[in-house]
Design an enzyme around this catalytic site. Structure first.
Site, PDB file in Angstrom:
ATOM      1  N   LYS A  36       0.726  -1.242   0.073  1.00 46.75           N
ATOM      2  CA  LYS A  36      -0.096  -0.020   0.022  1.00 46.75           C
ATOM      3  C   LYS A  36       0.748   1.331  -0.034  1.00 46.75           C
ATOM      4  O   LYS A  36       0.413   2.258  -0.596  1.00 46.75           O
ATOM      5  CB  LYS A  36      -0.951   0.114   1.133  1.00 46.75           C
ATOM      6  CG  LYS A  36      -0.326  -0.001   2.552  1.00 46.75           C
ATOM      7  CD  LYS A  36      -1.310   0.082   3.754  1.00 46.75           C
ATOM      8  CE  LYS A  36      -0.785  -0.203   4.843  1.00 46.75           C
ATOM      9  NZ  LYS A  36      -1.349  -0.582   6.169  1.00 46.75           N
ATOM     10  N   ARG A 131      -8.714  -0.556  16.151  1.00 47.15           N
ATOM     11  CA  ARG A 131      -9.018  -0.315  14.816  1.00 47.15           C
ATOM     12  C   ARG A 131     -10.002  -1.269  14.234  1.00 47.15           C
ATOM     13  O   ARG A 131     -10.829  -1.330  14.715  1.00 47.15           O
ATOM     14  CB  ARG A 131      -7.884  -0.115  13.990  1.00 47.15           C
ATOM     15  CG  ARG A 131      -7.906   0.602  12.913  1.00 47.15           C
ATOM     16  CD  ARG A 131      -6.554   0.749  11.681  1.00 47.15           C
ATOM     17  NE  ARG A 131      -6.188  -0.325  10.942  1.00 47.15           N
ATOM     18  CZ  ARG A 131      -5.230  -0.617  10.208  1.00 47.15           C
ATOM     19  NH1 ARG A 131      -4.355   0.357  10.018  1.00 47.15           N
ATOM     20  NH2 ARG A 131      -4.906  -1.622   9.544  1.00 47.15           N
TER      21      ARG A 131
HETATM   22  C1  LIG Z   1      -0.658  -1.594   6.646  1.00 44.50           C
HETATM   23  C2  LIG Z   1      -0.946  -2.728   7.267  1.00 44.50           C
HETATM   24  C3  LIG Z   1       0.129  -3.671   7.275  1.00 44.50           C
HETATM   25  C4  LIG Z   1       1.463  -3.400   7.095  1.00 44.50           C
HETATM   26  O1  LIG Z   1       1.897  -2.532   8.415  1.00 44.50           O
HETATM   27  P1  LIG Z   1       3.294  -2.358   8.470  1.00 44.50           P
HETATM   28  O2  LIG Z   1       3.604  -1.728   9.761  1.00 44.50           O
HETATM   29  O3  LIG Z   1       3.904  -1.438   7.292  1.00 44.50           O
HETATM   30  O4  LIG Z   1       4.073  -3.493   8.343  1.00 44.50           O
HETATM   31  C5  LIG Z   1      -0.601  -5.040   7.881  1.00 44.50           C
HETATM   32  N1  LIG Z   1      -1.634  -5.279   8.054  1.00 44.50           N
HETATM   33  C6  LIG Z   1      -2.732  -4.417   7.905  1.00 44.50           C
HETATM   34  C7  LIG Z   1      -4.021  -4.967   8.102  1.00 44.50           C
HETATM   35  C8  LIG Z   1      -2.395  -2.943   7.428  1.00 44.50           C
HETATM   36  O5  LIG Z   1      -3.332  -2.119   7.255  1.00 44.50           O
END
Ligand SMILES: *Cc1c(COP(=O)(O)O)cnc(C)c1O
Length: 351
Positions: A36, A131
């Site tokens: 992302k 969240r």
């Molecule tokens: C963004 C995200 C991740 C990755 O997070 P990092 O801190 O970049 O490793 C993993 N799981 C979900 C649900 C996310 O939204």
């Protein structure tokens, strides 16, 4: 070369990904790489695949669609709960999605049946970060309903911590996830392929805990891309922390007073600014702004200090007074700045 630009070192990213894959494999954990923050970049996705990663995740279905059209050969998960208005796309482009709402899973089921797809579902559990996630006590009934939906395959469960509130993964919340996996499996006579323990914030726990329970997957973004663990943002041993560089060009360079004059009200962003009188300073303007980056998320080189920003200008103070018009200045972006820069059409991406 044109500025501003984000210089992306794919070799360093591949190195980071390869090392994390190898370290976690020894612990029985697979890596899903999260795309992302690089806007579903095909080059970066391919780099993850060359490092041995078989599963990619993104929070935006349009990024997944782009990677599909780019013939990226990996399983793809939508890691944010799908919008009801996008279920058809989700089923068409993602192999799997992370879900917390039965109303959505029911619509995914209808979309899957319409197109004769089978769509994988991972149910996210709320374990304290507040969240996304189904409350643990509600998991049983959601699993029961999900198992009854045609076109839907329940792949497993997962959780996400340290995102909204900074709740750290530990043996207590992780064993809660494992216990839930065990009890749901025995209650419904199923076997979960995936117990996804979390994101980059789980790395210390995953490398250090003596009991990983059922956790067999982590979803990693920042740790691969920036080489940092994310609870304290410490560099991970053996990883590159400089795979991304932001290069910006000077468009004004002058000696100016350090303090504004006139009657001071709010600035363009509704902020009331405070200034310390340092006499005259060497001030330069760089051609990038809040539209393209998070000004708090970029680290300047030594001797240069960020002292202000607007939509299109970054104002810096230079100790050495050496920032002539046309000079390029190189910054180190953090995750937030990286994400903004990747999404800005005004920032060139150079791989
Ligand atoms: C963004 C995200 C991740 C990755 O997070 P990092 O801190 O970049 O490793 C993993 N799981 C979900 C649900 C996310 O939204």
């Amino acid at each position: 070369m044109s500025a501003p630009r984000l210089e992306i070192d794919l070799t360093k990213i591949q190195h980071n990904a390869g090392i994390l894959v190898k370290r976690l494999k020894k612990r029985g954990i697979s890596v899903s790489a999260i795309t992302k923050s690089v806007l579903g970049s095909q080059e970066v996705a391919n780099c993850f695949i060359r490092a041995g990663i078989k599963s990619l995740g993104d929070s935006r279905i349009s990024n997944i669609e782009k990677m599909r059209h780019g013939q990226i050969k990996a399983s793809m998960s939508l890691i944010r709960s799908p919008m009801l208005s996008q279920v058809d796309k989700v089923v068409a482009y993602a192999d799997m999605s992370f879900n917390t709402e039965l109303a959505v899973i029911r619509k995914l089921s209808i979309a899957a049946q319409k197109t004769r797809h089978r769509h994988g579902v991972v149910l996210m559990v709320e374990l304290g970060d507040l969240r996304e996630g189904i409350m643990p006590d509600d998991m049983e009934s959601v699993v029961q309903s999900t198992l009854g939906l045609p076109g839907i395959i329940l792949k497993g469960i997962g959780t996400n911590l340290a995102c909204r509130s900074g709740v750290s993964p530990d043996n207590i919340n992780m064993s809660k996830l494992s216990d839930l996996a065990d009890s749901l499996e025995s209650k419904f006579g199923v076997k979960f392929d995936i117990v996804s323990g979390g994101n980059s914030a789980n790395l210390d726990w995953a490398m250090g805990s003596t009991d990983l329970g059922r956790v067999n997957n982590l979803r990693l973004g920042e740790s691969i891309l920036l080489g940092l663990e994310t609870l304290n943002r410490r560099p991970i041993e053996g990883l590159h922390t400089d795979a991304f560089k932001l290069v910006v060009e000077v468009i004004e360079s002058k000696i100016k007073p350090s303090q504004p004059w006139g009657k001071i009200a709010q600035n363009a962003f509704g902020e009331q600014m405070l200034f310390k009188d340092q006499g005259n300073i060497s001030q330069a303007i760089l051609a990038i702004g809040r539209q393209d980056i998070d000004p708090n998320g970029i680290r300047p080189p030594a001797g240069i200090k960020i002292i202000g920003s607007s939509s299109d200008h970054l104002i810096v103070q230079s100790e050495a007074n050496d920032l002539a018009v046309g000079t390029e200045v190189v910054f180190q972006p953090n995750y937030s700045a990286l994400m903004h820069a990747m999404t800005s059409p005004f920032v060139n991406k150079v791989m």
